[in-house]
Design an enzyme around this catalytic site. Structure first.
Site, short mmCIF file in Angstrom:
data_model
loop_
_atom_site.label_atom_id
_atom_site.label_comp_id
_atom_site.label_asym_id
_atom_site.label_seq_id
_atom_site.Cartn_x
_atom_site.Cartn_y
_atom_site.Cartn_z
N GLY A 1 0.82 -1.22 0.00
CA GLY A 1 0.00 0.00 0.00
C GLY A 1 0.84 1.26 0.00
O GLY A 1 0.52 2.24 0.67
N ALA A 2 1.94 1.25 -0.78
CA ALA A 2 2.90 2.36 -0.73
C ALA A 2 2.53 3.52 -1.62
O ALA A 2 3.27 4.50 -1.69
CB ALA A 2 4.29 1.84 -1.10
N GLY B 1 -0.90 7.71 1.48
CA GLY B 1 -0.96 7.72 2.93
C GLY B 1 0.34 7.35 3.63
O GLY B 1 1.42 7.81 3.25
N LEU C 1 -3.81 -8.16 -1.77
CA LEU C 1 -3.82 -8.85 -0.48
C LEU C 1 -5.15 -9.54 -0.20
O LEU C 1 -5.27 -10.28 0.78
CB LEU C 1 -3.46 -7.88 0.64
CG LEU C 1 -1.98 -7.47 0.61
CD1 LEU C 1 -1.77 -6.13 1.30
CD2 LEU C 1 -1.10 -8.55 1.25
N ASN D 1 1.55 -2.67 5.61
CA ASN D 1 0.85 -1.41 5.82
C ASN D 1 -0.53 -1.33 5.16
O ASN D 1 -1.44 -0.71 5.70
CB ASN D 1 1.74 -0.27 5.29
CG ASN D 1 0.95 1.00 5.02
OD1 ASN D 1 0.57 1.71 5.94
ND2 ASN D 1 0.68 1.27 3.74
N TYR E 1 -22.70 -8.56 10.49
CA TYR E 1 -21.51 -7.78 10.14
C TYR E 1 -21.70 -6.33 10.54
O TYR E 1 -22.67 -5.68 10.17
CB TYR E 1 -21.28 -7.87 8.62
CG TYR E 1 -20.15 -7.00 8.11
CD1 TYR E 1 -18.83 -7.38 8.26
CD2 TYR E 1 -20.43 -5.78 7.46
CE1 TYR E 1 -17.79 -6.58 7.79
CE2 TYR E 1 -19.40 -4.98 6.98
CZ TYR E 1 -18.08 -5.38 7.15
OH TYR E 1 -17.06 -4.59 6.67
#
Length: 297
Positions: free
Chosen positions: A15-16, A19, A68, A94, A163
């Protein structure tokens, strides 16, 4: 914060492209590391890479695809990395999804638990041979203040019996924290030099904070900017956990301000819910079973 020379070191950050992951990537390349941006959307990853190269034209930075929420994608990413590298200094777990409507991963797991925890569990297990091969290597897993008061719903992990998106987000972040600390314990039990740490960004204004499918309206953005810390500050606990020479493994790093919501990185104390050995061991077993990834210490 102390600047640590990362010349010659390689870091993978999930997730680079935005953020906290983006903030960490910028910092690592500035200090000499080679960074692999492991992202779901390669186009966004390439845009982020170009922004970093504009600031730092000498940066060694690559973009590789990983989803992922798909065990096959994780395996093919790990295989590609093992084909390219024989060592790995830093793995930054991350990437995260935050409070989506009830949905499933490719393999049928609830999306938040499946991506945030099981995806990173599987990735770490498959990259462990490289980490073990690297003196001083570290795994940093990003948790959240949302772990407080959460629980692992072993009888409803897929959300089929009901949920609530915040409850399931908290569960995934508690799992991240339990995993990070248990991994460190097992690494030490096997006499390995690799260490594992957990961190959290406080409450930072990253793009996880979306209102439904639309960006927050402008007045909310300015309000959030006052209340929350910017993503670059939110990235500091991750950077500290990845690089600070005083850390021995097993620590939990977060901002030092009021309520641990903002500030500079410091040691934090997990909520007592994260210390239940029976739950931790059960979570590890079920994670191996669900992902098919067994850690070879």
């Amino acid at each position: 914060m102390t600047q640590v020379d990362l010349t010659g070191k390689t870091a993978i950050i999930t997730g680079a492209n935005s953020g906290i992951g983006y903030g960490a990537a910028k910092d690592f390349v500035r200090n000499g590391a080679r960074v692999i941006m492991a992202v779901r959307n390669e186009d966004k990853g390439k845009v982020a890479r170009e922004r970093i190269l504009q600031e730092n034209p000498q940066a060694a930075i690559d973009v590789m695809r990983i989803d992922l929420a798909d065990l096959a994608s994780i395996r093919s990413f790990a295989d590609a990395i093992k084909g390219q590298l024989d060592s790995l200094d830093l793995l930054i777990n991350n990437a995260g999804v935050m409070m989506p409507p009830h949905s499933k991963t490719k393999d049928g797991f609830e999306l938040q638990f499946g991506s945030n925890h099981l995806g990173h569990f599987a990735l770490t297990g498959q990259l462990l041979p490289l980490l073990k091969n690297t003196p001083g290597s570290r795994v940093v897993t990003v948790s959240s203040l949302a772990h407080k008061g959460s629980e692992i719903l072993f009888d409803n992990l897929d959300g089929s019996k009901g949920y609530k998106k915040f409850q399931f987000y908290g569960q995934s972040k508690l799992a991240n924290l339990m995993f990070a600390r248990e991994l460190d314990k097992r690494l030490k039990q096997h006499g390995l030099e690799t260490i594992s740490l957990a961190c959290h960004p406080g409450i930072s204004s990253t793009n996880l904070f979306k209102f439904g499918k639309k960006d927050a309206p402008n007045f909310m953005k300015s309000l959030m900017d006052k209340l929350l810390q910017p993503a670059d500050m939110g990235a500091l606990p991750t950077i500290y956990a990845a690089t600070h020479p005083s850390l021995k493994g097993g620590e939990y790093i977060g901002p030092d301000g009021k309520g641990r919501r903002k500030g500079y990185p410091a040691l934090d104390t997990p909520h007592p819910v994260a210390n239940d050995e029976d739950v931790i061991n059960k979570l590890w077993e079920i994670s191996e079973k669900l992902t098919g990834v067994v850690f070879d210490f």
